[in-house]
Design a protein around this motif. Structure first.
Motif, mmCIF file in Angstrom:
data_model
loop_
_atom_site.group_PDB
_atom_site.id
_atom_site.type_symbol
_atom_site.label_atom_id
_atom_site.label_comp_id
_atom_site.label_asym_id
_atom_site.label_seq_id
_atom_site.Cartn_x
_atom_site.Cartn_y
_atom_site.Cartn_z
ATOM 1 N N ILE A 71 0.840 -1.202 0.000
ATOM 2 C CA ILE A 71 0.000 0.000 0.000
ATOM 3 C C ILE A 71 0.870 1.246 0.000
ATOM 4 O O ILE A 71 0.599 2.208 -0.724
ATOM 5 N N GLU A 72 1.936 1.231 0.786
ATOM 6 C CA GLU A 72 2.857 2.372 0.832
ATOM 7 C C GLU A 72 3.502 2.593 -0.542
ATOM 8 O O GLU A 72 3.575 3.726 -1.026
ATOM 9 N N TYR A 73 3.949 1.502 -1.174
ATOM 10 C CA TYR A 73 4.567 1.607 -2.491
ATOM 11 C C TYR A 73 3.555 2.132 -3.515
ATOM 12 O O TYR A 73 3.865 3.021 -4.310
ATOM 13 N N THR A 74 2.340 1.591 -3.479
ATOM 14 C CA THR A 74 1.302 1.996 -4.430
ATOM 15 C C THR A 74 0.931 3.461 -4.240
ATOM 16 O O THR A 74 0.758 4.191 -5.227
ATOM 17 N N THR A 75 0.836 3.888 -2.999
ATOM 18 C CA THR A 75 0.511 5.284 -2.717
ATOM 19 C C THR A 75 1.599 6.201 -3.269
ATOM 20 O O THR A 75 1.305 7.218 -3.905
ATOM 21 N N GLN A 76 2.863 5.821 -3.031
ATOM 22 C CA GLN A 76 3.975 6.633 -3.545
ATOM 23 C C GLN A 76 3.980 6.619 -5.072
ATOM 24 O O GLN A 76 4.201 7.644 -5.712
ATOM 25 N N TRP A 77 3.702 5.460 -5.673
ATOM 26 C CA TRP A 77 3.692 5.365 -7.132
ATOM 27 C C TRP A 77 2.593 6.268 -7.701
ATOM 28 O O TRP A 77 2.808 6.960 -8.689
ATOM 29 N N GLU A 78 1.426 6.256 -7.067
ATOM 30 C CA GLU A 78 0.333 7.099 -7.552
ATOM 31 C C GLU A 78 0.668 8.583 -7.432
ATOM 32 O O GLU A 78 0.261 9.385 -8.263
ATOM 33 N N LYS A 79 1.431 8.947 -6.394
ATOM 34 C CA LYS A 79 1.849 10.351 -6.257
ATOM 35 C C LYS A 79 2.832 10.736 -7.362
ATOM 36 O O LYS A 79 2.794 11.850 -7.875
ATOM 37 N N ASP A 80 3.740 9.791 -7.708
ATOM 38 C CA ASP A 80 4.780 10.069 -8.709
ATOM 39 C C ASP A 80 4.273 9.935 -10.142
ATOM 40 O O ASP A 80 4.856 10.520 -11.053
ATOM 41 N N ALA A 81 3.231 9.149 -10.349
ATOM 42 C CA ALA A 81 2.735 8.893 -11.708
ATOM 43 C C ALA A 81 2.165 10.181 -12.306
ATOM 44 O O ALA A 81 1.485 10.947 -11.632
ATOM 45 N N PRO A 82 2.457 10.409 -13.583
ATOM 46 C CA PRO A 82 1.948 11.627 -14.208
ATOM 47 C C PRO A 82 0.433 11.562 -14.411
ATOM 48 O O PRO A 82 -0.131 10.492 -14.620
ATOM 49 N N PHE A 175 4.326 4.900 -17.381
ATOM 50 C CA PHE A 175 3.087 4.369 -16.806
ATOM 51 C C PHE A 175 2.463 5.392 -15.877
ATOM 52 O O PHE A 175 3.153 6.045 -15.095
ATOM 53 N N ALA A 176 1.156 5.524 -15.993
ATOM 54 C CA ALA A 176 0.407 6.442 -15.141
ATOM 55 C C ALA A 176 -0.792 5.701 -14.570
ATOM 56 O O ALA A 176 -1.261 4.716 -15.141
ATOM 57 N N GLY A 177 -1.275 6.190 -13.467
ATOM 58 C CA GLY A 177 -2.431 5.557 -12.837
ATOM 59 C C GLY A 177 -3.696 5.827 -13.623
ATOM 60 O O GLY A 177 -3.812 6.790 -14.369
ATOM 61 N N ASN A 178 -4.628 4.945 -13.454
ATOM 62 C CA ASN A 178 -5.952 5.091 -14.052
ATOM 63 C C ASN A 178 -6.932 4.981 -12.889
ATOM 64 O O ASN A 178 -7.777 4.108 -12.856
ATOM 65 N N SER A 179 -6.742 5.871 -11.905
ATOM 66 C CA SER A 179 -7.395 5.700 -10.608
ATOM 67 C C SER A 179 -8.917 5.689 -10.666
ATOM 68 O O SER A 179 -9.557 5.104 -9.819
#
Length: 189
Positions: A71-82, A175-179
């Motif tokens: 969850i921590e990694y995913t949260t950080q990835w979502e913050k960094d993703a364009p 890669f970017a999130g598709n939240s």
């Protein structure tokens, strides 16, 4: 010496004692032994259950720790993703990286964004020139960007025999999130 005859009084004592011993054996000892054996079996089963429960608790704690890290990694990835709004900034950042390493971009073609179920792929075709060490430095810095960037194809071509400069064709995927589709954003709100 003649064998002694059993007297009637001996049988009167022996017969009831044998009956009492048989009654004890059949009515008290064997049922008690059976009950004791059953109780021991139940105790062993419960001890095994407790030891398995302790191992399960340890496995559950390890799984919770792994989940927290994910969850921590995913949260950080979502913050960094364009985001869609920050793509132009990302393209500018890639061009600035190229110039900072001495690489000369000759072509920069963002391709249409590919919508996947949980992420978006942002493909980029790029051509540049520079020395091998400059291009290597550019690729190294490109992969160290906080945005997840994959170099999917690299083609080198020598420009001419006298120069140390080479031409490079790159295909990148960012890669970017598709939240809105991932469900993660919905679950955490």
């Amino acid at each position: 010496m003649a064998p002694k005859k059993l007297q009637r009084g001996n049988w009167l004592i022996t017969a009831p004692l044998v009956c009492v011993a048989l009654a004890y054996l059949l009515l008290i000892f064997l049922p008690g032994h059976h009950s004791t054996t059953e109780t021991r079996t139940q105790i062993q089963e419960q001890e095994q259950y407790i030891s398995q429960a302790q191992m399960t608790v340890a496995a559950l704690q390890a799984a919770q720790s792994e989940l927290s890290k994910a969850i921590e990694y995913t949260t950080q990835w979502e913050k960094d993703a364009p985001t869609s709004d920050s793509l132009a900034q990302l393209y500018g950042k890639i061009n600035e990286l190229a110039k900072a390493t001495g690489v000369t971009p000759t072509r920069f073609d963002p391709e249409p964004v590919l919508q996947r179920a949980l992420i978006r792929e942002i493909p980029i075709s790029m051509a540049c020139t520079g020395t091998f060490s400059q291009i290597y430095s550019f690729l190294s810095r490109l992969e160290s960007l906080p945005e997840t960037t994959w170099v999917t194809s690299v083609v080198f071509e020598k420009i001419d025999q006298k120069s140390q400069r080479i031409a490079c064709e790159l295909k990148l995927v960012v890669f970017a999130g598709n939240s809105e589709n991932s469900g993660y954003a919905k679950d955490t709100d």
